[in-house]
Design an enzyme around this catalytic site. Sequence first.
Site, PDB file in Angstrom:
ATOM      1  N   PHE A 138      62.127  69.877  62.035  1.00 46.22           N
ATOM      2  CA  PHE A 138      61.103  69.380  62.952  1.00 46.22           C
ATOM      3  C   PHE A 138      61.732  68.452  63.990  1.00 46.22           C
ATOM      4  CE2 PHE A 138      57.331  66.815  64.170  1.00 46.22           C
ATOM      5  CZ  PHE A 138      56.627  67.854  64.761  1.00 46.22           C
ATOM      6  N   TYR A 139      62.748  67.695  63.582  1.00 50.97           N
ATOM      7  CA  TYR A 139      63.475  66.862  64.548  1.00 50.97           C
ATOM      8  C   TYR A 139      64.002  67.728  65.688  1.00 50.97           C
ATOM      9  CZ  TYR A 139      67.459  64.402  66.574  1.00 50.97           C
ATOM     10  OH  TYR A 139      68.370  63.869  67.456  1.00 50.97           O
ATOM     11  N   ALA A 140      64.690  68.809  65.365  1.00 46.77           N
ATOM     12  CA  ALA A 140      65.241  69.700  66.389  1.00 46.77           C
ATOM     13  C   ALA A 140      64.130  70.307  67.232  1.00 46.77           C
ATOM     14  CB  ALA A 140      66.073  70.799  65.734  1.00 46.77           C
TER      15      ALA A 140
ATOM     16  N   THR B 298      61.285  68.933  67.986  1.00 44.22           N
ATOM     17  CA  THR B 298      60.783  67.933  68.945  1.00 44.22           C
ATOM     18  C   THR B 298      61.748  67.770  70.114  1.00 44.22           C
ATOM     19  OG1 THR B 298      61.748  65.981  67.810  1.00 44.22           O
ATOM     20  CG2 THR B 298      59.503  66.649  67.159  1.00 44.22           C
TER      21      THR B 298
END
Length: 184
Positions: A151-153, A155
């Site tokens: 999910f970091y990537a 975003t």
Amino acid sequence: MNILVTGSAGFIGFHTTVKLLKNKINVVGIDNVNKYYDTRLKKNRIKSLKNFKNFNFYKVDLTQYKKLDNIIKKYKIKYIIHLAAQAGVRYSIDNPKSYFKSNLEGFFNILELSKNNKIQHLIYASTSSVYGNSKNFPLKEENNTNLPLSFYAATKKSNEVMAHSYSYIYKLPCTGVRFFTVYG
């Protein structure tokens, strides 16, 4: 010239800010000083930066649009180096909401503030994580980034797409920098 550096208490933000300050550029630093990294380290960095006469610091979160707008107007900011974000691939698995707030809502605020305050150039941080599980080495800007694995990537990939649309629609000069495994 006044530059806003978001995430100025982080590793990249701190060193970027020091370099600008040593070059006699006025810097306004912001950071929410969250607990993802050691807050003592962040507070010590801020204390060190405050030794420069051309530095002003505000503890503010990217979701606080009005506070950010007031700072930009007060200092007549014309350039933003946006390095603040909720970092970390593993943490995003258990805490996706913090990534949504900081990396999506916060970045949207930075784009809106840039547009509304006629920022001359927005430089923002992205990540090598946008490449997902690519087997094409060396990695290149042109490689596919449509399959982020965290999910970091996701975003950060969203940030790149959002910045592209703001650049195109509103003629906002934007430069994204994909950092690879920063350690410090």
